[in-house]
Design a protein around this motif. Structure first.
Motif, PDB file in Angstrom:
ATOM      1  N   VAL A 124      53.241  64.181  88.729  1.00  0.00           N
ATOM      2  CA  VAL A 124      52.023  63.971  88.030  1.00  0.00           C
ATOM      3  C   VAL A 124      52.317  62.491  87.347  1.00  0.00           C
ATOM      4  O   VAL A 124      51.929  62.880  86.492  1.00  0.00           O
ATOM      5  CB  VAL A 124      50.510  65.086  87.700  1.00  0.00           C
ATOM      6  N   GLU A 125      53.493  62.621  87.643  1.00  0.00           N
ATOM      7  CA  GLU A 125      54.435  61.478  86.260  1.00  0.00           C
ATOM      8  C   GLU A 125      54.767  61.496  85.212  1.00  0.00           C
ATOM      9  O   GLU A 125      54.294  61.034  84.482  1.00  0.00           O
ATOM     10  CB  GLU A 125      53.650  59.910  86.891  1.00  0.00           C
ATOM     11  N   LEU A 126      54.927  63.148  84.896  1.00  0.00           N
ATOM     12  CA  LEU A 126      55.358  63.449  83.374  1.00  0.00           C
ATOM     13  C   LEU A 126      56.268  63.924  83.116  1.00  0.00           C
ATOM     14  O   LEU A 126      56.584  65.073  82.330  1.00  0.00           O
ATOM     15  CB  LEU A 126      54.169  64.482  83.144  1.00  0.00           C
ATOM     16  N   ASP A 127      56.917  63.551  83.343  1.00  0.00           N
ATOM     17  CA  ASP A 127      58.771  64.387  84.006  1.00  0.00           C
ATOM     18  C   ASP A 127      59.035  63.434  81.892  1.00  0.00           C
ATOM     19  O   ASP A 127      59.666  64.683  81.123  1.00  0.00           O
ATOM     20  CB  ASP A 127      59.558  63.297  84.566  1.00  0.00           C
ATOM     21  N   ALA A 128      58.777  62.185  81.551  1.00  0.00           N
ATOM     22  CA  ALA A 128      59.482  62.401  80.456  1.00  0.00           C
ATOM     23  C   ALA A 128      58.585  62.738  80.244  1.00  0.00           C
ATOM     24  O   ALA A 128      59.037  62.484  78.131  1.00  0.00           O
ATOM     25  CB  ALA A 128      58.749  60.507  80.459  1.00  0.00           C
ATOM     26  N   GLN A 129      57.336  63.307  79.509  1.00  0.00           N
ATOM     27  CA  GLN A 129      56.834  63.791  78.630  1.00  0.00           C
ATOM     28  C   GLN A 129      57.231  65.426  78.579  1.00  0.00           C
ATOM     29  O   GLN A 129      56.282  66.400  78.051  1.00  0.00           O
ATOM     30  CB  GLN A 129      55.213  63.675  78.509  1.00  0.00           C
ATOM     31  N   ARG A 130      58.223  66.119  79.610  1.00  0.00           N
ATOM     32  CA  ARG A 130      57.942  67.460  79.346  1.00  0.00           C
ATOM     33  C   ARG A 130      58.290  68.308  78.054  1.00  0.00           C
ATOM     34  O   ARG A 130      57.859  69.308  78.052  1.00  0.00           O
ATOM     35  CB  ARG A 130      59.538  67.869  80.839  1.00  0.00           C
ATOM     36  N   LYS A 136      50.196  66.268  71.555  1.00  0.00           N
ATOM     37  CA  LYS A 136      51.312  65.224  70.837  1.00  0.00           C
ATOM     38  C   LYS A 136      50.738  63.756  72.840  1.00  0.00           C
ATOM     39  O   LYS A 136      50.895  63.166  72.448  1.00  0.00           O
ATOM     40  CB  LYS A 136      52.264  64.912  70.930  1.00  0.00           C
ATOM     41  N   LEU A 137      49.968  64.772  72.982  1.00  0.00           N
ATOM     42  CA  LEU A 137      49.498  63.651  75.336  1.00  0.00           C
ATOM     43  C   LEU A 137      48.565  62.898  74.708  1.00  0.00           C
ATOM     44  O   LEU A 137      47.611  63.334  74.136  1.00  0.00           O
ATOM     45  CB  LEU A 137      50.093  65.037  76.437  1.00  0.00           C
ATOM     46  N   SER A 138      48.599  61.909  75.242  1.00  0.00           N
ATOM     47  CA  SER A 138      47.247  60.773  75.460  1.00  0.00           C
ATOM     48  C   SER A 138      46.724  61.245  76.333  1.00  0.00           C
ATOM     49  O   SER A 138      46.959  62.523  76.867  1.00  0.00           O
ATOM     50  CB  SER A 138      47.817  59.571  76.288  1.00  0.00           C
ATOM     51  N   GLY A 139      45.217  61.076  76.161  1.00  0.00           N
ATOM     52  CA  GLY A 139      44.531  61.710  77.549  1.00  0.00           C
ATOM     53  C   GLY A 139      44.893  61.656  78.295  1.00  0.00           C
ATOM     54  O   GLY A 139      44.338  62.990  79.537  1.00  0.00           O
ATOM     55  N   GLY A 140      45.377  60.589  78.884  1.00  0.00           N
ATOM     56  CA  GLY A 140      45.146  60.613  80.595  1.00  0.00           C
ATOM     57  C   GLY A 140      46.403  61.683  80.877  1.00  0.00           C
ATOM     58  O   GLY A 140      46.559  62.058  81.757  1.00  0.00           O
ATOM     59  N   GLN A 141      47.442  61.938  79.672  1.00  0.00           N
ATOM     60  CA  GLN A 141      48.433  62.710  80.208  1.00  0.00           C
ATOM     61  C   GLN A 141      48.242  63.833  80.330  1.00  0.00           C
ATOM     62  O   GLN A 141      48.196  64.684  81.123  1.00  0.00           O
ATOM     63  CB  GLN A 141      49.930  62.218  78.851  1.00  0.00           C
ATOM     64  N   GLN A 142      46.858  64.300  79.208  1.00  0.00           N
ATOM     65  CA  GLN A 142      46.538  66.266  79.148  1.00  0.00           C
ATOM     66  C   GLN A 142      46.175  65.380  80.562  1.00  0.00           C
ATOM     67  O   GLN A 142      46.075  66.955  80.906  1.00  0.00           O
ATOM     68  CB  GLN A 142      45.798  65.277  77.856  1.00  0.00           C
ATOM     69  N   GLN A 143      45.320  64.938  80.683  1.00  0.00           N
ATOM     70  CA  GLN A 143      44.446  65.313  82.323  1.00  0.00           C
ATOM     71  C   GLN A 143      44.894  65.154  83.430  1.00  0.00           C
ATOM     72  O   GLN A 143      44.886  65.620  84.448  1.00  0.00           O
ATOM     73  CB  GLN A 143      43.907  63.508  82.475  1.00  0.00           C
TER      74      GLN A 143
END
Length: 248
Positions: A124-130, A136-143
């Motif tokens: 889901v391409e979230l390695d930078a947000q691990r 603190k995540l954006s809406g798209g990142q939360q999704q």
């Protein structure tokens, strides 16, 4: 891709009904999803889409009808079903104070052989947000995180309700690539969507709901040809008499 199997369907729904007081929101819906198939569910707001998928997921009890997912009853076999079914709902709530890594670790603890954290982050391409807290995540990142959590247990059936709502075009296409990876792995997918481009790209077949009933079913091409139109958007309007609302 794993060939579709119609002999032993992944999901079977027969004469499903749900009432809220005197209002019938699901009115005798029947549908079958083959193993490895991606089925799109379309309909205007209030057509019964979310109620239907919540009943299939075992989150809402039907008033009538029968549901099986990989041969399991969503209510009688709830514990076993959790090992084969992943669910991402539009309004899922997660603990704001936990980081992406912590949420993945929590969900991984529920399964005997979960996907590795690194694989989920890459998917889901979230390695930078691990190490980012959920709040603190954006809406798209939360999704995207909600999708990762639905995939932790290596499910063979996945329910996705408004998968790309609120995502920008680039994030939407990244999410589509994730779903295409699942399709290539033979995962059965039930996708509720307002996005016609998404449905045409990802879905093998479509079921169109209207007032709690199945109005039409078929491939995207069959919808367009049957309605005598040139696009799926036009076919939707022709069949329902309504414009498709944009999910926000």
């Amino acid at each position: 891709m794993t060939p579709l199997s119609t002999k032993n369907p992944a999901v079977q729904v027969q004469q499903l009904t749900k009432n809220y007081g005197r209002r019938t929101v699901v009115d005798g819906i029947s549908l079958t999803i083959a193993q490895g198939e991606t089925l799109g569910v379309l309909g205007i707001n209030g057509a019964g889409k979310t109620t239907t998928v919540e009943m299939i997921a075992g989150l809402r009890r039907p008033d009538g009808g029968r549901i099986t997912v990989m041969g399991l009853d969503p209510f009688r076999d709830r514990g076993v079903l959790r090992q084969v079914l992943g669910v991402q709902l539009q309004d899922a709530e997660l603990h704001d104070a936990l980081t992406v890594n912590e949420l993945l670790a929590l969900y991984r603890s529920f399964y005997p052989a979960p996907r590795p954290t690194r694989e989920l982050l890459d998917l889901v391409e979230l390695d930078a947000q691990r190490t980012t807290r959920f709040a603190k995540l954006s809406g798209g990142q939360q999704q995207r995180l909600s999708v990762a959590l639905a995939l932790v247990g290596r499910p063979r059936v996945v329910i996705l309700d408004e998968l790309t709502t609120g995502l920008d075009p680039a994030a939407r296409r990244r999410m589509w690539r994730t779903i295409e990876h699942l399709k290539a792995d033979g995962v059965t997918i039930l996708l509720v969507s307002h996005t016609m481009e998404e449905v045409e790209r990802l879905c093998d077949r479509i079921v169109l709901l209207d007032a709690g009933r199945v109005l039409a079913a078929g491939t995207p091409v069959e919808f367009i040809e049957g309605a005598g139109t040139t696009t799926l958007d036009e076919a939707f309007v022709q069949l329902t008499g309504h414009e498709m609302e944009t999910a926000e």
